[in-house]
Design a protein around this motif. Structure first.
Motif: not given
Length: 82
Positions: A23, A25, A35, A37
């Motif tokens: 992942n 971010v 934000n 992801t």
């Protein structure tokens, strides 16, 4: 020989192998900052993911202060090229 291999690998764009899944971010400054992801799976596109992984490394920091020009939730994120 190792140094030569590393230099040739860098020049040819050979990236280190990325994890099978990871992942990332991203922090934005739009609308007061938010934000999102991105989940990346190497099996979908091994060469592209390896390149993306190499651009995320601390010595590269390619995506720092870079702009996004299209985000389609659940599908794609496209970044501005320098």
């Amino acid at each position: 020989r190792l140094l030569l291999l590393l230099v040739v690998g860098f020049i040819c764009g050979i990236a280190a192998e990325a994890p099978a899944e990871f992942n990332v971010v991203f922090t934005t400054t739009v609308n007061g900052g938010s934000n999102f992801t991105v989940t990346v799976q190497r099996e979908w596109s091994p060469n592209g993911v390896d390149r993306f992984w190499s651009l995320l490394q601390p010595d590269t920091r390619y995506y720092d202060n870079n702009g996004f020009f299209r985000v389609v939730p659940g599908f794609v994120v496209q970044v501005r090229s320098f």
